[in-house]
Scaffold this motif. Structure first.
Motif, PDB file in Angstrom:
ATOM      1  N   LYS A 137      62.293  23.871  68.074  1.00 46.65           N
ATOM      2  CA  LYS A 137      61.986  23.421  69.436  1.00 46.65           C
ATOM      3  C   LYS A 137      61.232  22.105  69.412  1.00 46.65           C
ATOM      4  O   LYS A 137      60.345  21.898  68.575  1.00 46.65           O
ATOM      5  N   TYR A 138      61.606  21.224  70.299  1.00 40.77           N
ATOM      6  CA  TYR A 138      60.832  20.025  70.652  1.00 40.77           C
ATOM      7  C   TYR A 138      60.324  20.324  72.049  1.00 40.77           C
ATOM      8  O   TYR A 138      61.097  20.293  73.005  1.00 40.77           O
ATOM      9  N   GLY A 139      59.049  20.650  72.164  1.00 37.85           N
ATOM     10  CA  GLY A 139      58.534  21.077  73.462  1.00 37.85           C
ATOM     11  C   GLY A 139      59.208  22.378  73.848  1.00 37.85           C
ATOM     12  O   GLY A 139      59.164  23.356  73.121  1.00 37.85           O
ATOM     13  N   VAL A 140      59.892  22.381  74.995  1.00 38.56           N
ATOM     14  CA  VAL A 140      60.566  23.591  75.468  1.00 38.56           C
ATOM     15  C   VAL A 140      62.069  23.552  75.182  1.00 38.56           C
ATOM     16  O   VAL A 140      62.789  24.483  75.523  1.00 38.56           O
ATOM     17  N   VAL A 141      62.539  22.493  74.537  1.00 36.87           N
ATOM     18  CA  VAL A 141      63.968  22.312  74.290  1.00 36.87           C
ATOM     19  C   VAL A 141      64.309  22.770  72.874  1.00 36.87           C
ATOM     20  O   VAL A 141      63.682  22.349  71.905  1.00 36.87           O
ATOM     21  N   SER A 142      65.330  23.617  72.755  1.00 34.80           N
ATOM     22  CA  SER A 142      65.769  24.119  71.450  1.00 34.80           C
ATOM     23  C   SER A 142      66.886  23.262  70.876  1.00 34.80           C
ATOM     24  O   SER A 142      67.716  22.730  71.614  1.00 34.80           O
ATOM     25  N   PHE A 143      66.888  23.149  69.545  1.00 35.41           N
ATOM     26  CA  PHE A 143      67.900  22.400  68.808  1.00 35.41           C
ATOM     27  C   PHE A 143      68.370  23.240  67.634  1.00 35.41           C
ATOM     28  O   PHE A 143      67.582  23.941  67.021  1.00 35.41           O
ATOM     29  N   GLN A 144      69.639  23.067  67.289  1.00 31.82           N
ATOM     30  CA  GLN A 144      70.132  23.637  66.042  1.00 31.82           C
ATOM     31  C   GLN A 144      70.269  22.500  65.038  1.00 31.82           C
ATOM     32  O   GLN A 144      70.586  21.359  65.404  1.00 31.82           O
ATOM     33  N   ARG A 145      70.010  22.822  63.782  1.00 28.65           N
ATOM     34  CA  ARG A 145      70.172  21.835  62.717  1.00 28.65           C
ATOM     35  C   ARG A 145      70.530  22.565  61.429  1.00 28.65           C
ATOM     36  O   ARG A 145      70.390  23.777  61.321  1.00 28.65           O
TER      37      ARG A 145
END
Length: 154
Positions: A137-145
């Protein structure tokens, strides 16, 4: 063409990071993800640590910095960003290969990273394999990597 970063390069690498995310990420990430990711360089203290805690190398073309890649002592590739105007010209691969060579000289035998969707192919070209996908998460935003690694066998 390659050298260690200096403090006078800070503003340029901030711009490379931000431009890279703003220009390349929209094809693979949502607008919310792009915005959250692109704001990281605005946190001067954290971005400074991100760039200067590892050994970060820059690649230059005609004395202009066009990309950077950070290598931590334990083999973690902390960053790999190339200015979008130099995208798909082999600079990211050359830069990563150079950084890996520096790590091998320092007796690192395992490299690992967390690759974005657009850096993933560069790591594959340089011999990394995917271990697994992870969500962050960056802040409240989720990312896949991609969690990736490369082992050096002597």
């Amino acid at each position: 063409m390659f050298r260690l970063i200096s403090t006078s390069d800070f503003v340029r690498v901030q711009k490379i990071y931000q431009n890279s995310v703003l220009k390349l990420a929209p094809s693979l990430y949502s607008p919310e993800q792009v915005m959250a990711w692109s704001l990281f360089p605005n946190n001067i203290q954290k971005f400074y640590s991100f760039v200067f805690n590892p050994d970060t190398y820059v690649i230059e073309n005609k004395e202009e910095i066009i990309g950077f890649c950070g290598l931590e002592k334990d083999g973690h590739i902390a960053s790999l960003y190339v200015d979008p105007s130099y995208n798909r010209q082999g600079y990211g691969t050359k830069l990563l290969q150079y950084v890996l060579e520096q790590g091998i000289k320092a007796k690192i035998n395992r490299f690992y990273t967390e690759a974005s969707f657009f850096s993933h192919p560069v790591f594959l070209r340089c011999g990394f394999v995917v271990l697994e996908m992870e969500t962050v998460k960056y802040g409240v935003v989720s990312f896949q990597r991609y969690k990736m690694e490369k082992e050096i066998i002597e």
